[in-house]
Design a protein around this motif. Structure first.
Motif, PDB file in Angstrom:
ATOM      1  N   ALA A  47       0.917  -1.403  -0.058  1.00  0.00           N
ATOM      2  CA  ALA A  47       0.000   0.411  -0.189  1.00  0.00           C
ATOM      3  C   ALA A  47       0.548   0.771  -0.309  1.00  0.00           C
ATOM      4  N   THR A  48       1.922   1.202   0.465  1.00  0.00           N
ATOM      5  CA  THR A  48       3.360   2.250   0.163  1.00  0.00           C
ATOM      6  C   THR A  48       3.621   3.048  -0.690  1.00  0.00           C
ATOM      7  N   LEU A  49       2.854   3.705  -1.085  1.00  0.00           N
ATOM      8  CA  LEU A  49       3.053   4.916  -2.435  1.00  0.00           C
ATOM      9  C   LEU A  49       4.479   4.883  -2.832  1.00  0.00           C
ATOM     10  N   TYR A  50       5.105   5.683  -1.267  1.00  0.00           N
ATOM     11  CA  TYR A  50       6.729   5.581  -2.057  1.00  0.00           C
ATOM     12  C   TYR A  50       7.535   4.967  -0.729  1.00  0.00           C
ATOM     13  N   LEU A  51       8.199   3.204  -1.321  1.00  0.00           N
ATOM     14  CA  LEU A  51       8.567   2.537  -0.237  1.00  0.00           C
ATOM     15  C   LEU A  51      10.093   2.980  -0.714  1.00  0.00           C
ATOM     16  N   THR A  52      10.691   2.740   0.625  1.00  0.00           N
ATOM     17  CA  THR A  52      12.087   3.113   0.383  1.00  0.00           C
ATOM     18  C   THR A  52      12.277   1.987   1.166  1.00  0.00           C
ATOM     19  N   ILE A  53      13.901   1.092   0.849  1.00  0.00           N
ATOM     20  CA  ILE A  53      14.094   0.081   1.420  1.00  0.00           C
ATOM     21  C   ILE A  53      14.095   0.105   2.832  1.00  0.00           C
ATOM     22  N   ASP A  54      14.953   1.199   3.830  1.00  0.00           N
ATOM     23  CA  ASP A  54      14.852   1.254   5.310  1.00  0.00           C
ATOM     24  C   ASP A  54      13.026   0.727   6.089  1.00  0.00           C
ATOM     25  N   GLU A  55      12.364   0.665   5.066  1.00  0.00           N
ATOM     26  CA  GLU A  55      11.129   0.393   5.202  1.00  0.00           C
ATOM     27  C   GLU A  55      10.782  -0.381   5.199  1.00  0.00           C
ATOM     28  N   ILE A  56      11.789  -1.720   4.580  1.00  0.00           N
ATOM     29  CA  ILE A  56      11.489  -2.768   4.199  1.00  0.00           C
ATOM     30  C   ILE A  56      12.674  -3.267   5.624  1.00  0.00           C
ATOM     31  N   HIS A  57      13.639  -2.538   5.696  1.00  0.00           N
ATOM     32  CA  HIS A  57      14.757  -3.127   6.636  1.00  0.00           C
ATOM     33  C   HIS A  57      13.907  -3.778   7.809  1.00  0.00           C
ATOM     34  N   LEU A  58      12.789  -2.500   8.041  1.00  0.00           N
ATOM     35  CA  LEU A  58      12.519  -2.483   9.366  1.00  0.00           C
ATOM     36  C   LEU A  58      11.177  -3.243   9.045  1.00  0.00           C
ATOM     37  N   VAL A  59      10.683  -3.815   8.783  1.00  0.00           N
ATOM     38  CA  VAL A  59       9.507  -4.333   8.686  1.00  0.00           C
ATOM     39  C   VAL A  59       9.819  -6.024   8.597  1.00  0.00           C
ATOM     40  N   PHE A  60      11.037  -6.240   7.787  1.00  0.00           N
ATOM     41  CA  PHE A  60      12.582  -7.243   7.790  1.00  0.00           C
ATOM     42  C   PHE A  60      12.669  -7.924   9.807  1.00  0.00           C
ATOM     43  N   LEU A  61      13.378  -6.830   9.734  1.00  0.00           N
ATOM     44  CA  LEU A  61      13.913  -7.120  11.422  1.00  0.00           C
ATOM     45  C   LEU A  61      12.766  -7.880  12.265  1.00  0.00           C
ATOM     46  N   ASN A  62      11.185  -7.171  12.052  1.00  0.00           N
ATOM     47  CA  ASN A  62      10.090  -6.579  13.048  1.00  0.00           C
ATOM     48  C   ASN A  62       9.393  -8.443  13.005  1.00  0.00           C
ATOM     49  N   ILE A  63       9.851  -8.375  12.059  1.00  0.00           N
ATOM     50  CA  ILE A  63       9.122 -10.023  11.369  1.00  0.00           C
ATOM     51  C   ILE A  63       9.808 -11.054  12.151  1.00  0.00           C
ATOM     52  N   GLN A  64      11.377 -11.444  11.621  1.00  0.00           N
ATOM     53  CA  GLN A  64      12.126 -12.071  12.479  1.00  0.00           C
ATOM     54  C   GLN A  64      12.112 -11.811  13.557  1.00  0.00           C
ATOM     55  N   ASP A  65      12.049 -10.498  14.502  1.00  0.00           N
ATOM     56  CA  ASP A  65      11.596 -11.089  16.348  1.00  0.00           C
ATOM     57  C   ASP A  65      10.997 -11.834  16.690  1.00  0.00           C
ATOM     58  N   PHE A  66       9.849 -10.984  15.585  1.00  0.00           N
ATOM     59  CA  PHE A  66       8.776 -12.150  15.762  1.00  0.00           C
ATOM     60  C   PHE A  66       8.375 -13.184  15.776  1.00  0.00           C
ATOM     61  N   LEU A  67       9.566 -14.433  14.580  1.00  0.00           N
ATOM     62  CA  LEU A  67       9.567 -15.433  14.606  1.00  0.00           C
ATOM     63  C   LEU A  67      10.643 -15.847  15.846  1.00  0.00           C
ATOM     64  N   ASN A  68      11.326 -14.924  16.178  1.00  0.00           N
ATOM     65  CA  ASN A  68      12.433 -15.223  16.753  1.00  0.00           C
ATOM     66  C   ASN A  68      11.974 -15.671  17.905  1.00  0.00           C
ATOM     67  N   SER A  69      10.532 -15.080  18.200  1.00  0.00           N
ATOM     68  CA  SER A  69       9.865 -15.386  19.734  1.00  0.00           C
ATOM     69  C   SER A  69       9.250 -16.611  19.955  1.00  0.00           C
ATOM     70  N   TYR A  70       8.524 -16.961  18.625  1.00  0.00           N
ATOM     71  CA  TYR A  70       8.268 -18.684  19.053  1.00  0.00           C
ATOM     72  C   TYR A  70       8.791 -20.327  17.949  1.00  0.00           C
ATOM     73  N   ILE A  71      10.749 -18.998  17.647  1.00  0.00           N
ATOM     74  CA  ILE A  71      11.209 -20.891  17.551  1.00  0.00           C
ATOM     75  C   ILE A  71      11.957 -21.098  19.032  1.00  0.00           C
ATOM     76  N   GLY A  72      11.630 -22.811  19.179  1.00  0.00           N
ATOM     77  CA  GLY A  72      12.371 -23.472  19.982  1.00  0.00           C
ATOM     78  C   GLY A  72      10.806 -23.115  21.678  1.00  0.00           C
ATOM     79  N   GLN A  73       9.614 -22.781  21.605  1.00  0.00           N
ATOM     80  CA  GLN A  73       9.037 -22.963  22.265  1.00  0.00           C
ATOM     81  C   GLN A  73       8.229 -24.273  21.785  1.00  0.00           C
TER      82      GLN A  73
END
Length: 136
Positions: A47-73
């Motif tokens: 939905a972002t009209l002017y997507l920047t790579i730093d926004e993608i970076h932030l999204v990737f980091l958040n998803i990875q942190d989220f997934l880390n919270s479930y790995i090993g449970q």
């Protein structure tokens, strides 16, 4: 729909035999839990009209942190799926990382705010490499 489906399964033996077990239902709920932030990220980035790579970076980091919270449970049935998704995102991220770091630190909205201390050290090294290459 879960309540209605439970009632339907209770009334009809054929449906009951096809209905997922409690463990299977929990597995389905767990996979939905994993997919929710990925869906949200997809909608946000699409939905972002002017997507920047730093926004993608932030999204990737958040998803990875989220997934880390479930790995090993152990009580989370889809922990292997979480690990698998995390590994694949890590592979993709390694491809994009250097270029995204530079654009993220050049963006005045984020600068170094989205990085932890270890990453900041790595960023300084990457930037120094780029500066050295430009000097040659």
């Amino acid at each position: 729909m879960e309540t209605a489906l439970n009632l339907l399964a209770a009334d009809y033996p054929l449906i009951c035999s096809l209905y997922p077990s409690t463990k299977e239902q929990q597995k389905l709920k767990d996979i939905l839990t994993l997919l929710e932030p990925i869906e949200a990220a997809t909608k946000l980035l699409s939905a972002t009209l002017y997507l920047t790579i730093d926004e993608i970076h932030l999204v990737f980091l958040n998803i990875q942190d989220f997934l880390n919270s479930y790995i090993g449970q152990e009580e989370f049935f889809q922990n292997m799926v979480a690990a698998s998704i995390h590994q694949k995102l890590e592979e993709y991220w390694n491809i994009m990382d250097k270029s995204s770091i530079v654009s993220a630190i050049l963006d005045p909205r984020t600068k170094l705010k989205i990085f932890n201390r270890t990453e900041v050290t790595n960023i300084k090294n990457v930037v120094q490499e780029i500066i050295d290459q430009c000097k040659d």
